[in-house]
Design an enzyme around this catalytic site. Structure first.
Site, PDB file in Angstrom:
ATOM      1  N   ASP A 320     -28.880  44.023  96.199  1.00 27.02           N
ATOM      2  CA  ASP A 320     -29.131  43.042  95.957  1.00 27.02           C
ATOM      3  C   ASP A 320     -27.482  43.237  95.184  1.00 27.02           C
ATOM      4  OD1 ASP A 320     -29.573  40.003  95.722  1.00 27.02           O
ATOM      5  OD2 ASP A 320     -29.307  40.391  93.404  1.00 27.02           O
ATOM      6  N   GLU A 349     -25.338  43.676  99.901  1.00 23.40           N
ATOM      7  CA  GLU A 349     -24.805  42.815  99.875  1.00 23.40           C
ATOM      8  C   GLU A 349     -23.828  42.569  99.612  1.00 23.40           C
ATOM      9  OE1 GLU A 349     -26.731  38.264  98.676  1.00 23.40           O
ATOM     10  OE2 GLU A 349     -26.614  39.864  96.958  1.00 23.40           O
TER      11      GLU A 349
END
Length: 608
Positions: A320, A349
């Site tokens: 993330d 990400e």
């Protein structure tokens, strides 16, 4: 005598206050043989530490006397239980620690790759396999299915019960959003504000349930990808009340929100202040920003990641907010994992809308090399393609210089910037974006999107529910794009997990998805073949995936009119072939003659 024994017991008990040990155990035969064990307890640092049959390389104490970090070397140490002794003057106590045997050939595990299709699940909204764990007396937020932003009760058991459904769909791997404990008062269902990174949230199940999920996937030749958060924890993380060091988190002092300007991490003209605010600022106020440049923090995160890989037999990480972490420290974290598991895979990400800016974060990027930087990150998420698919390209019916399907063509034209185009995660939506079927309520446009994702370079990812036409409007909040899967809860009036429970429209979505991705499973030409594409004409995009043995021709008509495609422009890819068989209709075409394509439709032709 009894009084003396009782007094000694009280004296020993008063200092034997170890309440946490992290990692809770470790593994032998790791290439990274040294492990730093964190002991936590009241005034634990007042003790001297020794160990039986273990080499202690270092003992580190901090300004907080409740922590002590003990580094041991496990090289050539056999599995077993070992004893640490803690002594403060005449007072002493012992603590056992276990080193477990590593799974055979664990370091050679193969991660997810371009042969996979990943099914992204928001566990709380997918299926409630065990209603008894919907709430926990140990955790604040209770189940409230009426609240679209509350916890609804989906869990690990729910995922396990529907693995066959996921496999039938053509998926070969699952990516559940984080499952570790999140004890926030509200919104904890997404679990990105973790409060214990060694423990599965009790409302999802237990650590043992997570291992069982991994085992059940592997029985089906499927893979498990863990959603890992390196940038931040939740403010309810147990350490936040008693930080090991002041600089364990970024303090300004206290809270300062990130600017979200990720460009500052590679912009050669960026000010130091702007770069710091982006990297060190908190993602949101409830998520303290971890200071990965602190060696203790970085080592903690590395060991936690390695522990989960070994413990749960993982096949990959999705990381993330990758660029928000300290860029040099996150590279060290990534490299440590890839050094231990050379065939593992990690996708980061990097939510940027520029191919060059996304490519910066992929391992061995020539773009990043200009700044002498290497992230060591094998895979990145292709947000450039996602933005094109999710922002209306299939609504652009007419061909213009910068509108229509040419936007997909232009995106792939920048593939030269990526060091490994087959290791890009390609997707049209996820748990943070607008729902694809909200933006494209027409089945034909969903079908075209899936035709693209199933034939392009990279690793396709499907968001749960898309395959039955599930919609959701992000403008109404995240809860609306994270709706409950129908049939996942006892008492649901409809069960879309079964053909009999689906509406005719849902069945149509399911069938096209399953047909495309089950076909893709065995197609090496799609997994690793080269791409040759042609400048779109009349809003028709034609490209080939080919290797020495096979060739696939993809024709996408994005216009609202019937189009005729002549073979002449594609002679360099058609010279060896006379026939093309459409994988969806099984209809054969003489590819030496023009092919007619209906509006908003296409063909995937296996050339013969």
């Amino acid at each position: 005598m009894k009084k003396l024994i009782f007094f000694l017991f009280l004296s020993i008990s008063s200092i034997a206050q170890i309440t946490r040990i992290e990692p809770p155990f470790w593994y032998t035969d790791m290439n990274r043989s040294e492990v730093q064990i964190m002991f936590y307890g009241k005034n634990i640092a007042q003790n001297e530490v020794s160990a039986t049959n273990l080499i202690i390389k270092n003992v580190q104490k901090t300004e907080n006397p409740n922590y002590i970090f003990v580094t041991i070397d496990t090289k050539n140490v056999a599995p077993g239980t070992f004893t640490f002794s803690f002594k403060n003057g005449k007072k002493s106590f012992t603590q056992n620690y276990t080193l477990k045997a590593r799974k055979k050939d664990s370091g050679l595990r193969k991660g997810f790759d371009s042969s996979d299709m990943i099914y992204l699940i928001m566990p709380d909204r997918f299926a409630n396999g065990n209603p008894n764990n919907d709430s926990s007396p140990n955790l604040i937020e209770k189940a409230d299915r009426v609240n679209k932003d509350g916890r609804h009760g989906g869990d690990i058991e729910g995922m396990i019960q529907h693995l066959d459904y996921i496999k039938e769909l053509g998926a070969t791997a699952i990516w559940p959003t984080p499952l570790c404990e999140d004890n926030d008062e509200r919104g904890s269902y997404h679990t990105y504000g973790q409060s214990d990174v060694y423990k599965i949230d009790e409302r999802f199940g237990t650590n043992e349930d997570y291992v069982r999920l991994s085992n059940e996937l592997h029985k089906r030749n499927m893979k498990l990808i863990k959603d890992y958060v390196t940038n931040h924890w939740g403010y309810k993380h147990w350490m936040m009340d008693d930080l090991p060091t002041y600089d364990w988190i970024h303090q300004f002092p206290g809270y300062k929100q990130t600017s979200y300007r990720m460009t500052t991490q590679f912009d050669p003209n960026a000010s130091a202040l702007d770069a710091k605010i982006c990297m060190d600022g908190w993602f949101v106020k409830s998520m303290p920003d971890l200071n990965q440049s602190n060696p203790l923090v970085l080592n903690y995160l590395i060991q936690n990641a390695l522990w989960w890989i070994e413990y749960a037999d993982l096949d990959g990480f999705r990381v993330d907010t990758y660029p928000y972490a300290d860029k040099n420290a996150i590279a060290t974290w990534t490299k440590a994992i890839m050094d231990e598991y050379p065939n593992f895979n990690i996708v980061g990400e990097a939510w940027l809308y520029s191919t060059a800016q996304i490519a910066y974060w992929q391992r061995d990027s020539k773009v990043a090399a200009i700044q002498s930087y290497n992230s060591y990150l094998p895979s990145v998420m292709d947000f450039m393609l996602q933005s094109i698919l999710n922002e209306g390209v299939l609504h652009e019916d007419k061909s213009e210089w910068q509108k229509g399907i040419v936007r997909v063509y232009n995106s792939l034209a920048s593939d030269f910037l990526y060091p490994d185009i087959n290791n890009l995660l390609i997707f049209a939506e996820n748990h943070d974006t607008q729902r694809l079927n909200q933006f494209y309520p027409e089945f034909e446009k969903y079908k075209l999107t899936m035709m693209l994702l199933s034939t392009m370079r990279g690793i396709p990812q499907l968001y749960y529910g898309s395959e039955i036409g599930m919609a959701g409007d992000k403008n109404k909040g995240d809860g609306d794009i994270r709706r409950d899967f129908p049939g996942g809860w006892p008492g649901d009036t409809q069960n879309a997990f079964t053909p009999a429970g689906r509406t005719p429209e849902q069945q149509k979505y399911f069938e096209i998805t399953a047909q495309l991705f089950n076909w893709r499973k065995t197609k090496k030409v799609i997994h690793t073949g080269k791409t040759t594409h042609y400048v779109p004409e009349n809003n028709v995009y034609v490209y080939f995936r080919h290797n020495e043995k096979e060739s696939v021709m993809v024709l996408i008509n994005n216009s609202n009119e019937k189009q005729t495609v002549s073979p002449e422009p594609f002679a360099e890819n058609l010279a060896k072939y006379a026939q093309g068989k459409d994988i969806l209709t099984q209809k054969s075409f003489d590819i030496r003659k023009p092919i007619e394509i209906e509006p908003k439709s296409g063909f995937i032709l296996e050339l013969q």
